[in-house]
Motif scaffolding. Structure first.
Motif, PDB file in Angstrom:
ATOM      1  N   UNK A  61      38.310  50.938  46.211  1.00 43.24           N
ATOM      2  CA  UNK A  61      37.536  50.974  47.438  1.00 43.24           C
ATOM      3  C   UNK A  61      37.530  52.356  48.094  1.00 43.24           C
ATOM      4  N   UNK A  62      38.386  53.271  47.641  1.00 43.07           N
ATOM      5  CA  UNK A  62      38.385  54.635  48.165  1.00 43.07           C
ATOM      6  C   UNK A  62      37.648  55.612  47.254  1.00 43.07           C
ATOM      7  N   UNK A  63      37.203  55.153  46.091  1.00 44.08           N
ATOM      8  CA  UNK A  63      36.503  56.030  45.163  1.00 44.08           C
ATOM      9  C   UNK A  63      35.080  56.261  45.683  1.00 44.08           C
ATOM     10  N   UNK A  64      34.685  57.529  45.742  1.00 45.01           N
ATOM     11  CA  UNK A  64      33.333  57.874  46.197  1.00 45.01           C
ATOM     12  C   UNK A  64      32.386  57.771  45.012  1.00 45.01           C
ATOM     13  N   UNK A  65      31.385  56.907  45.147  1.00 47.54           N
ATOM     14  CA  UNK A  65      30.392  56.690  44.108  1.00 47.54           C
ATOM     15  C   UNK A  65      29.003  56.834  44.729  1.00 47.54           C
ATOM     16  N   UNK A  66      27.962  56.934  43.911  1.00 46.51           N
ATOM     17  CA  UNK A  66      26.618  56.980  44.483  1.00 46.51           C
ATOM     18  C   UNK A  66      26.276  55.748  45.325  1.00 46.51           C
ATOM     19  N   UNK A  67      26.646  54.565  44.850  1.00 48.72           N
ATOM     20  CA  UNK A  67      26.346  53.343  45.598  1.00 48.72           C
ATOM     21  C   UNK A  67      27.140  53.288  46.894  1.00 48.72           C
ATOM     22  N   UNK A 227      25.372  57.031  28.579  1.00 45.43           N
ATOM     23  CA  UNK A 227      24.049  57.124  29.214  1.00 45.43           C
ATOM     24  C   UNK A 227      23.978  56.453  30.582  1.00 45.43           C
ATOM     25  N   UNK A 228      24.843  55.461  30.805  1.00 50.55           N
ATOM     26  CA  UNK A 228      24.808  54.716  32.067  1.00 50.55           C
ATOM     27  C   UNK A 228      25.869  55.171  33.066  1.00 50.55           C
ATOM     28  N   UNK A 229      26.682  56.147  32.713  1.00 48.63           N
ATOM     29  CA  UNK A 229      27.766  56.555  33.613  1.00 48.63           C
ATOM     30  C   UNK A 229      27.224  57.411  34.750  1.00 48.63           C
ATOM     31  N   UNK A 230      28.010  57.528  35.786  1.00 48.05           N
ATOM     32  CA  UNK A 230      27.636  58.299  36.967  1.00 48.05           C
ATOM     33  C   UNK A 230      28.891  58.998  37.488  1.00 48.05           C
ATOM     34  N   UNK A 231      28.726  60.022  38.328  1.00 47.90           N
ATOM     35  CA  UNK A 231      29.895  60.754  38.814  1.00 47.90           C
ATOM     36  C   UNK A 231      30.654  59.948  39.862  1.00 47.90           C
ATOM     37  N   UNK A 232      31.973  60.116  39.873  1.00 50.28           N
ATOM     38  CA  UNK A 232      32.823  59.489  40.877  1.00 50.28           C
ATOM     39  C   UNK A 232      33.880  60.501  41.327  1.00 50.28           C
ATOM     40  N   UNK A 233      34.291  60.396  42.571  1.00 48.98           N
ATOM     41  CA  UNK A 233      35.393  61.191  43.100  1.00 48.98           C
ATOM     42  C   UNK A 233      36.558  60.246  43.369  1.00 48.98           C
ATOM     43  N   UNK A 234      37.725  60.577  42.821  1.00 53.90           N
ATOM     44  CA  UNK A 234      38.895  59.699  42.899  1.00 53.90           C
ATOM     45  C   UNK A 234      39.971  60.397  43.725  1.00 53.90           C
ATOM     46  N   UNK A 235      40.041  60.117  45.029  1.00 59.39           N
ATOM     47  CA  UNK A 235      41.012  60.795  45.902  1.00 59.39           C
ATOM     48  C   UNK A 235      42.438  60.675  45.385  1.00 59.39           C
TER      49      UNK A 235
END
Length: 438
Positions: A61-67, A227-235
């Motif tokens: 729930x703390x991971x920054x994702x596009x959604x 192909x379906x992956x997206x960037x995420x930021x993991x604090x």
């Protein structure tokens, strides 16, 4: 587990971040401690750490994702203004809104990552080429990285202009607050990490230097994009610096009978750490070109260095043929695909049948000419002076030296191919006298 390090041993922003992470169900190893370094913060072992230890755990729930970014921005911006934004734009604007809008206000309670952002490097500590001075960027002229930097600057600036236009329609002062870049002859220290001078560029650099692919969150975590992956930021997890071939493992935990969004991801180091040693992550095999452009650091004599060569593109019946890109590494790794492309081009240019050895020799001449041209174009590694910062010149030197080494290995590969052509000709009774200057 919560950190048990004495409060005086870590910067306050790191302590605040750890408290925030723990409040959401995350954890840090009690002997993992933040310490200031010239480029921000690193994590060291305050006491010895056993092998196979979990260093940091971050809840999903703390991971920054596009959604997640889109859902957090919806209360602030109309959905119609977000539908045309890329995944990158959503995440970058989400980060920037922590600086544009006041996260202390209850009105902006979806902006929850201020404690995390407060631990990231200030803009004057960032060292990708987009943060170089004009003189430092000039030191890259003649390299592939110079053009890649110009292209990235142009692309990111176009993204920023679109976002700023859309945000300005919602609230003018928010659009004004989404700054990009102020030209400067040299980077100076700034009063705060949230300086308004280069907000979009700073957030973009956070994403390029700290993002993982979403494949990391699968039951079998992987750093390989799909192909379906997206960037995420993991604090927390992204706080560890890179060490090539560092043995680490990713562990994803999905508690039974609980929503997937309440899962957690942990970084486990497989080797023991002595007290005072820096605790590293492993970003995977990356050449200095990628490390410098995306992350802002380099490795001396990086075994993973490569250079990208473009083959083709000659006019053909009024049409421009598409260029093929080939990545060649040290020891001429990947050179076979370059050779095959050149051989095909040489064969297609012949209007009559020629012996195989002649094709080989002509191809060797072509590859040697290409390689020597690239070598001649490369600049010399710079030396620090009043206009070039020491750490920047060192990184540029690592990168240029690696490019030279890769190209020289390609010259040796070309010599071997040429020798095989000469031997083939000799077997057919043709004596070839090579130019000794080659």
């Amino acid at each position: 587990m919560a950190c048990s390090t004495p409060p005086s041993s870590e910067p306050q922003n790191a302590l605040d971040f750890k408290e925030w992470l723990v409040s959401y169900g995350g954890s840090f190893h009690p002997n993992a401690r933040y310490t200031p370094v010239p480029q921000g913060l690193s994590i060291v072992a305050s006491e010895a750490i056993e092998p196979d230890a979990t260093i940091v755990t971050c809840p999903f729930q703390l991971i920054i994702t596009p959604l997640q970014s889109k859902m957090a921005l919806l209360p602030l911006l109309h959905a119609s203004k977000l539908k045309h934004w890329s995944e990158r734009q959503l995440m970058i604007v989400y980060i920037c809104f922590h600086w544009i809008a006041s996260p202390d206000s209850d009105t902006y309670d979806t902006l929850i990552h201020s404690p995390y952002l407060a631990t990231l490097p200030s803009q004057d500590q960032l060292r990708t080429p987009l943060h170089f001075t004009a003189e430092e960027l000039d030191a890259l002229k003649g390299t592939n990285l110079y053009g890649a930097t110009i292209d990235r600057h142009r692309g990111w600036e176009a993204e920023w202009k679109q976002c700023r236009t859309d945000i300005s329609k919602a609230k003018a002062n928010w659009g004004e607050g989404l700054t990009w870049y102020v030209p400067h002859s040299h980077i100076t220290s700034l009063p705060s990490q949230c300086s308004s001078r280069e907000r979009y560029l700073t957030a973009s650099t956070y994403l390029s230097s700290r993002a993982f692919p979403s494949t990391l969150l699968l039951e079998s975590p992987s750093l390989v994009q799909s192909p379906d992956s997206y960037p995420i930021l993991v604090p927390g997890v992204d706080s560890l610096n890179h060490a090539r071939a560092q043995p680490v493992s990713w562990v994803v935990d999905f508690p039974p009978f609980v929503e997937e969004s309440y899962g957690k991801i942990s970084l486990v180091t497989r080797t023991a750490m002595n007290a005072g040693a820096e605790i590293f992550n492993n970003y995977g095999a990356k050449p200095n070109s990628e490390l410098l452009l995306g992350y802002g650091f380099t490795l001396p004599t990086n075994p993973d260095d490569t250079i990208v060569l473009k083959i083709g593109g000659a006019p053909d019946g009024g049409q421009q043929q598409q260029q093929q890109q080939h990545e060649v590494g040290r020891g001429a790794r990947g050179a076979a695909s370059v050779w095959d492309a050149i051989v095909d081009a040489v064969k297609s240019a012949e209007d009559k049948e020629v012996p195989e050895w002649q094709i080989i020799l002509d191809s060797a001449d072509t590859l040697r000419g290409m390689t020597e041209s690239l070598l001649a174009r490369l600049p010399r590694p710079p030396v620090p002076d009043a206009l070039l910062r020491t750490d920047v010149t060192e990184m540029i030197g690592h990168y240029i030296t690696g490019q030279v080494d890769v190209l020289q290995d390609l010259v040796s590969y070309t010599d071997e191919r040429e020798t095989s052509g000469v031997s083939m000709a000799r077997r057919e009774g043709v004596i070839i006298q090579l130019d000794e200057d080659k």
